[in-house]
Design a protein around this motif. Structure first.
Motif, PDB file in Angstrom:
ATOM      1  N   LEU A  32      47.867  44.023  -9.122  1.00  0.00           N
ATOM      2  CA  LEU A  32      47.318  43.090  -8.152  1.00  0.00           C
ATOM      3  C   LEU A  32      47.590  41.691  -8.685  1.00  0.00           C
ATOM      4  O   LEU A  32      47.066  41.296  -9.721  1.00  0.00           O
ATOM      5  CB  LEU A  32      45.822  43.298  -7.961  1.00  0.00           C
ATOM      6  N   VAL A  33      48.422  40.945  -8.000  1.00  0.00           N
ATOM      7  CA  VAL A  33      48.750  39.579  -8.396  1.00  0.00           C
ATOM      8  C   VAL A  33      48.041  38.634  -7.438  1.00  0.00           C
ATOM      9  O   VAL A  33      48.261  38.687  -6.222  1.00  0.00           O
ATOM     10  CB  VAL A  33      50.264  39.339  -8.363  1.00  0.00           C
ATOM     11  N   HIS A  34      47.198  37.783  -7.980  1.00  0.00           N
ATOM     12  CA  HIS A  34      46.408  36.870  -7.165  1.00  0.00           C
ATOM     13  C   HIS A  34      46.764  35.437  -7.530  1.00  0.00           C
ATOM     14  O   HIS A  34      46.633  35.035  -8.685  1.00  0.00           O
ATOM     15  CB  HIS A  34      44.907  37.099  -7.400  1.00  0.00           C
ATOM     16  N   ILE A  35      47.232  34.686  -6.541  1.00  0.00           N
ATOM     17  CA  ILE A  35      47.539  33.268  -6.729  1.00  0.00           C
ATOM     18  C   ILE A  35      46.487  32.477  -5.979  1.00  0.00           C
ATOM     19  O   ILE A  35      46.392  32.543  -4.750  1.00  0.00           O
ATOM     20  CB  ILE A  35      48.947  32.927  -6.203  1.00  0.00           C
ATOM     21  N   GLU A  36      45.673  31.732  -6.714  1.00  0.00           N
ATOM     22  CA  GLU A  36      44.573  31.004  -6.097  1.00  0.00           C
ATOM     23  C   GLU A  36      45.077  29.783  -5.336  1.00  0.00           C
ATOM     24  O   GLU A  36      46.184  29.298  -5.583  1.00  0.00           O
ATOM     25  CB  GLU A  36      43.567  30.572  -7.159  1.00  0.00           C
ATOM     26  N   ALA A  37      44.259  29.298  -4.436  1.00  0.00           N
ATOM     27  CA  ALA A  37      44.587  28.096  -3.684  1.00  0.00           C
ATOM     28  C   ALA A  37      44.823  26.943  -4.645  1.00  0.00           C
ATOM     29  O   ALA A  37      44.038  26.716  -5.573  1.00  0.00           O
ATOM     30  CB  ALA A  37      43.456  27.756  -2.710  1.00  0.00           C
ATOM     31  N   GLY A  38      45.920  26.234  -4.499  1.00  0.00           N
ATOM     32  CA  GLY A  38      46.276  25.113  -5.356  1.00  0.00           C
ATOM     33  C   GLY A  38      47.157  25.497  -6.526  1.00  0.00           C
ATOM     34  O   GLY A  38      47.743  24.622  -7.163  1.00  0.00           O
ATOM     35  N   ALA A  39      47.246  26.792  -6.822  1.00  0.00           N
ATOM     36  CA  ALA A  39      48.087  27.249  -7.927  1.00  0.00           C
ATOM     37  C   ALA A  39      49.525  27.416  -7.465  1.00  0.00           C
ATOM     38  O   ALA A  39      49.789  27.662  -6.287  1.00  0.00           O
ATOM     39  CB  ALA A  39      47.560  28.567  -8.471  1.00  0.00           C
ATOM     40  N   GLU A  40      50.475  27.267  -8.405  1.00  0.00           N
ATOM     41  CA  GLU A  40      51.884  27.407  -8.095  1.00  0.00           C
ATOM     42  C   GLU A  40      52.533  28.365  -9.079  1.00  0.00           C
ATOM     43  O   GLU A  40      52.300  28.279 -10.280  1.00  0.00           O
ATOM     44  CB  GLU A  40      52.600  26.054  -8.148  1.00  0.00           C
ATOM     45  N   VAL A  41      53.351  29.245  -8.562  1.00  0.00           N
ATOM     46  CA  VAL A  41      54.140  30.162  -9.377  1.00  0.00           C
ATOM     47  C   VAL A  41      55.600  29.915  -9.043  1.00  0.00           C
ATOM     48  O   VAL A  41      56.017  30.110  -7.900  1.00  0.00           O
ATOM     49  CB  VAL A  41      53.762  31.631  -9.101  1.00  0.00           C
ATOM     50  N   HIS A  42      56.377  29.467 -10.028  1.00  0.00           N
ATOM     51  CA  HIS A  42      57.795  29.191  -9.834  1.00  0.00           C
ATOM     52  C   HIS A  42      58.604  30.275 -10.531  1.00  0.00           C
ATOM     53  O   HIS A  42      58.466  30.486 -11.737  1.00  0.00           O
ATOM     54  CB  HIS A  42      58.164  27.823 -10.402  1.00  0.00           C
ATOM     55  N   VAL A  43      59.482  30.915  -9.797  1.00  0.00           N
ATOM     56  CA  VAL A  43      60.307  31.986 -10.337  1.00  0.00           C
ATOM     57  C   VAL A  43      61.761  31.520 -10.315  1.00  0.00           C
ATOM     58  O   VAL A  43      62.306  31.248  -9.247  1.00  0.00           O
ATOM     59  CB  VAL A  43      60.142  33.286  -9.524  1.00  0.00           C
ATOM     60  N   ASN A  59      47.412  32.724  -2.116  1.00  0.00           N
ATOM     61  CA  ASN A  59      46.708  31.638  -1.446  1.00  0.00           C
ATOM     62  C   ASN A  59      47.212  30.271  -1.909  1.00  0.00           C
ATOM     63  O   ASN A  59      46.659  29.247  -1.505  1.00  0.00           O
ATOM     64  CB  ASN A  59      45.210  31.736  -1.690  1.00  0.00           C
ATOM     65  N   GLY A  60      48.247  30.299  -2.753  1.00  0.00           N
ATOM     66  CA  GLY A  60      48.809  29.058  -3.265  1.00  0.00           C
ATOM     67  C   GLY A  60      50.258  28.918  -2.875  1.00  0.00           C
ATOM     68  O   GLY A  60      50.596  28.942  -1.692  1.00  0.00           O
ATOM     69  N   LEU A  61      51.140  28.796  -3.883  1.00  0.00           N
ATOM     70  CA  LEU A  61      52.565  28.644  -3.643  1.00  0.00           C
ATOM     71  C   LEU A  61      53.331  29.544  -4.592  1.00  0.00           C
ATOM     72  O   LEU A  61      53.131  29.495  -5.809  1.00  0.00           O
ATOM     73  CB  LEU A  61      53.016  27.196  -3.852  1.00  0.00           C
ATOM     74  N   LEU A  62      54.214  30.375  -4.047  1.00  0.00           N
ATOM     75  CA  LEU A  62      55.143  31.149  -4.854  1.00  0.00           C
ATOM     76  C   LEU A  62      56.536  30.720  -4.433  1.00  0.00           C
ATOM     77  O   LEU A  62      56.922  30.893  -3.285  1.00  0.00           O
ATOM     78  CB  LEU A  62      54.955  32.651  -4.648  1.00  0.00           C
ATOM     79  N   LYS A  63      57.278  30.132  -5.400  1.00  0.00           N
ATOM     80  CA  LYS A  63      58.612  29.624  -5.110  1.00  0.00           C
ATOM     81  C   LYS A  63      59.621  30.418  -5.914  1.00  0.00           C
ATOM     82  O   LYS A  63      59.504  30.536  -7.136  1.00  0.00           O
ATOM     83  CB  LYS A  63      58.706  28.142  -5.431  1.00  0.00           C
ATOM     84  N   THR A  64      60.639  30.955  -5.225  1.00  0.00           N
ATOM     85  CA  THR A  64      61.672  31.716  -5.916  1.00  0.00           C
ATOM     86  C   THR A  64      63.029  31.057  -5.709  1.00  0.00           C
ATOM     87  O   THR A  64      63.350  30.595  -4.618  1.00  0.00           O
ATOM     88  CB  THR A  64      61.741  33.164  -5.415  1.00  0.00           C
ATOM     89  N   GLN A  65      63.822  31.021  -6.799  1.00  0.00           N
ATOM     90  CA  GLN A  65      65.177  30.493  -6.726  1.00  0.00           C
ATOM     91  C   GLN A  65      66.200  31.618  -6.828  1.00  0.00           C
ATOM     92  O   GLN A  65      67.388  31.366  -7.039  1.00  0.00           O
ATOM     93  CB  GLN A  65      65.389  29.447  -7.810  1.00  0.00           C
TER      94      GLN A  65
END
Length: 553
Positions: A32-43, A59-65
Motif C-alpha cells: 500500500l503506497v500512500h502519497i499524502e496531500a502536498g507530498a511529491e514522488v519523482h521517479v 493525494n499528492g503528486l507522482l511524476k514519472t520520467q
C-alpha cells in the motif's frame, strides 16, 4: 501488507544522470503506497504497479520520467496528480502507459475495480503519450491536462512498442487501446488545454486530443459531452485530423459511451426527400468518414442531439446538410443546416454510426403548370394542372376575401406519384356578387410536408365586363412585400403596365399578354420605399388607360 507513506517530503527514486533512465524504477508488487496531500514522488525511471494487494493512494503528486506499467489487479485511489514528463532524463523519447490504469467496467466499478488516475498531466517533449496494449488502458476520474509542459500533447491509443519505427493505423477501428474520461461531469472542462476549433479545416494543427479511441462516462441525468477524437494529422486535403463531436443527452441509461472515427466509410442509401423537400443525394461518408459510437451496455436508451465539427477541407458546396445514423435518415425530421461545420440533429436514440449527407435540389411535392380562377354565372371555378407528383397525399384548397387571411374550404385526394399530366378543379358556390375572392392550393405529401401554389383571384362581378376599372384588382393593398395584380379580360389583349411614384417617376414597367379570362401576375414591390404608387394599365391597341393606386408599407 507493507505500507509505504510519503509525507511532505521530496522523494527521489533515481540516481542523477544526464542519460536515459529506465533502470531506476519504482516497483510496487503488493504494498500500500500512500502519497499524502502536498507530498511529491519523482521517479526518474519506470513505474510498475502489479498484484491484487498493490494499492496506490495518491493525494499528492507522482511524476514519472519513464513508462507506466500495471496489471488488471492493482487498485488506485485518491485525488492526486500523475504527471508524465521527460524534462530531466529520457528526453526525446516516447513515453507510454501500459496495462490497466483504468476503471475495469462501467461507472459502477469506479472505486471498486479501479486502477484509474484522478488527475493526469501530459508533458512529454515529443508531444505524444501512447497507450500500449488493448482495451481500457488508461482512464481519468478527474481531469486530463494536455499541456502541462512546454509542448502540447495528444494521447495516441496505439501500441508502438518501446523503440522502432512509428506506424499509426489509418482508421479508428484499428486502434486497440481506449482512453477514458470517467468523470461524468459535462462539457470540456475536464479536458484542459486541448485544441478545439469550431470552424473546421484544422487538420494540420491538431494537438491536444485523443488519437484513436475515447470513452466518456455519461450522467443518467443527461448533459453535453464533447468527444475530441480523430486520427493522425496529415495536413491540407486529408481528412485525418481531429473530428470533434458533441452529444447532448436527455435522461438516459447509456452509462459509458465509446467512440472513434473511421475514414472513407460509406453511408449511402436510396435518394430521399428531407430537409423540407430537398432530395438527399450526396453522402459524405466516402469523402469524409463516420463517427462510430457505442454504449457499454449495448442496450442503453434515451434521446440525444448530435453536433459535429468535421476538421476537413474537401467537402463540396451543398445547399443543405444533415447528420445520418446507421446509413439512414433518423432523428428529428427536417433538422438540417447549411454547413457540415457545427451541424446538429436531434431526436436520436441508441448508438451506432453517424455520418453526413447533403443536397442541392429542392424537390417540391408537385410540378405545377398553372392555376386559374374564373367566375361562371353563380360560382367560381378553381382549376390547377400539374405535370408530376411525388409521394403526394392530397390537396387543400384555401380561400380569402382580402388576400391575406386564408381559410380551408375543401380537400381533394391526389394521385400520389405520377409523371402524367393531372388536372384538378373545384367549383365554389359559396360566393357573393361584387366580392373579390382569392384562392391558393396547399399540396401535402405523405410525410406531412407541404407547399403552396401562387394566389389567384376571381369575382362574379367580372361577368359582362370587357376591360375597365372593375376588371383590375391589386392585392394585398396595402402591402409590405410583393403585391399581385388580377386582371379580367373578355379577349386577348396587349397591356403595358407602368408603376409611378407620387412625383411621377417611373418605378417599373412590364409588357403583359392577357388571355381571355382572369390573369394573375406578381408585382415586384418588395424593395419599394413606403408610400403611395400609381399603377397604370394601357391597352396598346386602343390606348385605353386604367390607373390603380397601391400603398406600400
Amino acid at each position: 501488507m507493507l505500507k509505504i507513506i510519503y509525507s511532505l517530503v521530496f522523494l527521489v527514486v533515481f540516481q542523477l544522470s544526464s542519460f536515459a533512465q529506465h533502470s531506476n524504477e519504482f516497483f510496487n508488487d503488493g504494498a500500500l503506497v500512500h502519497i499524502e496531500a502536498g507530498a511529491e514522488v519523482h521517479v526518474w525511471g519506470d513505474v510498475h504497479i502489479e498484484g491484487a494487494s498493490a494499492v496506490l493512494e495518491n493525494n499528492g503528486l507522482l511524476k514519472t520520467q519513464g513508462n507506466s506499467y500495471s496489471d488488471n489487479l492493482f487498485q488506485q485511489s485518491g485525488i492526486g496528480t500523475y504527471r508524465i514528463e521527460n524534462s530531466d532524463v529520457n528526453t526525446g523519447e516516447r513515453q507510454f502507459v501500459s496495462g490497466s490504469y483504468a476503471v475495469r467496467g462501467g461507472t459502477a466499478q469506479i472505486g471498486v475495480n479501479d486502477g484509474s488516475f484522478f488527475a493526469l498531466e501530459l508533458a512529454n517533449d515529443q508531444g505524444i503519450v501512447y497507450l500500449n496494449g488493448s482495451g481500457n488502458i488508461c482512464d481519468v476520474r478527474g481531469s486530463v491536462n494536455f499541456s502541462a509542459g512546454v509542448i502540447q500533447n495528444r494521447i495516441i491509443t496505439h501500441d508502438v512498442g518501446i523503440t522502432g519505427a512509428l506506424a499509426y493505423p489509418g482508421n479508428g477501428a484499428a486502434y486497440d487501446a481506449i482512453f477514458g474520461l470517467m468523470n461524468s461531469a459535462t462539457g470540456l472542462g475536464n479536458l484542459s488545454n486541448n485544441t478545439v476549433s469550431l470552424n473546421g479545416n484544422m487538420s494540420a494543427t491538431d494537438a491536444g486530443y485523443v488519437q484513436g479511441k475515447m470513452r466518456r462516462s455519461i450522467s443518467p441525468a443527461g448533459g453535453s459531452y464533447p468527444f475530441v477524437l480523430g486520427l493522425e494529422p496529415a495536413g491540407f486535403g486529408v481528412q485525418r485530423g481531429m473530428q470533434y463531436m458533441r452529444i447532448n443527452f436527455t435522461a438516459n441509461s447509456y452509462d459509458v459511451v465509446t467512440g472513434y472515427f473511421q475514414t472513407g466509410l460509406d453511408n449511402s442509401f436510396a435518394a430521399a426527400l428531407e430537409c423540407s423537400g430537398y432530395l438527399i443525394d450526396y453522402w459524405g461518408g466516402t469523402d469524409h468518414g463516420q463517427w462510430i459510437m457505442n454504449d457499454i451496455t449495448g442496450a442503453g436508451s434515451g434521446t440525444y442531439e448530435v453536433q459535429v465539427w468535421p476538421q476537413d477541407d474537401n467537402f463540396p458546396a451543398k445547399s443543405v446538410w444533415m447528420v445520418t445514423k446507421d446509413n439512414a435518415i433518423d432523428g428529428t425530421a427536417d433538422d438540417c443546416g447549411p454547413s457540415p461545420v457545427g451541424l446538429d440533429r436531434n431526436g436520436f436514440d441508441g448508438f451506432s454510426q453517424f455520418g453526413l449527407a447533403a443536397a442541392d435540389v429542392n424537390v417540391l411535392p408537385i410540378e405545377l403548370l398553372n392555376i386559374t380562377a374564373q367566375g361562371i354565372e353563380d360560382h367560381i371555378d378553381v382549376i390547377w394542372n400539374v405535370a408530376s407528383e411525388l409521394d403526394l397525399s392530397h390537396y387543400e384548397l384555401e380561400r380569402s376575401e382580402d388576400g391575406i387571411a386564408f381559410e380551408y374550404i375543401e380537400s381533394l385526394d391526389a394521385v400520389g406519384t405520377t409523371t402524367i399530366l393531372q388536372t384538378y378543379s373545384y367549383s365554389d358556390f359559396d360566393v357573393r356578387f361584387f366580392q373579390d375572392y382569392y384562392y391558393r392550393v396547399k399540396s401535402v405529401d405523405i410525410d406531412g410536408e407541404f407547399d403552396y401554389t401562387p394566389v389567384v383571384a376571381a369575382s362574379l362581378s367580372t361577368q359582362g365586363l370587357e376591360f375597365g376599372e372593375g376588371s383590375i384588382n391589386i392585392y394585398p393593398n396595402p402591402t409590405i412585400n410583393d403585391a399581385f395584380v388580377s386582371i379580367y379580360s373578355d379577349l386577348e389583349r396587349e397591356i403595358q403596365m407602368t408603376a409611378y411614384n407620387t412625383i411621377g417617376q417611373r418605378i417599373q414597367q412590364r409588357e403583359l399578354d392577357l388571355e381571355n379570362g382572369n390573369t394573375v401576375i406578381q408585382l415586384q414591390s418588395n424593395n419599394w420605399a413606403d408610400g403611395m404608387y400609381y399603377i397604370e394599365f394601357k391597352d396598346v391597341n386602343t390606348n385605353q388607360i386604367i390607373t390603380k393606386r397601391l400603398i406600400k408599407q
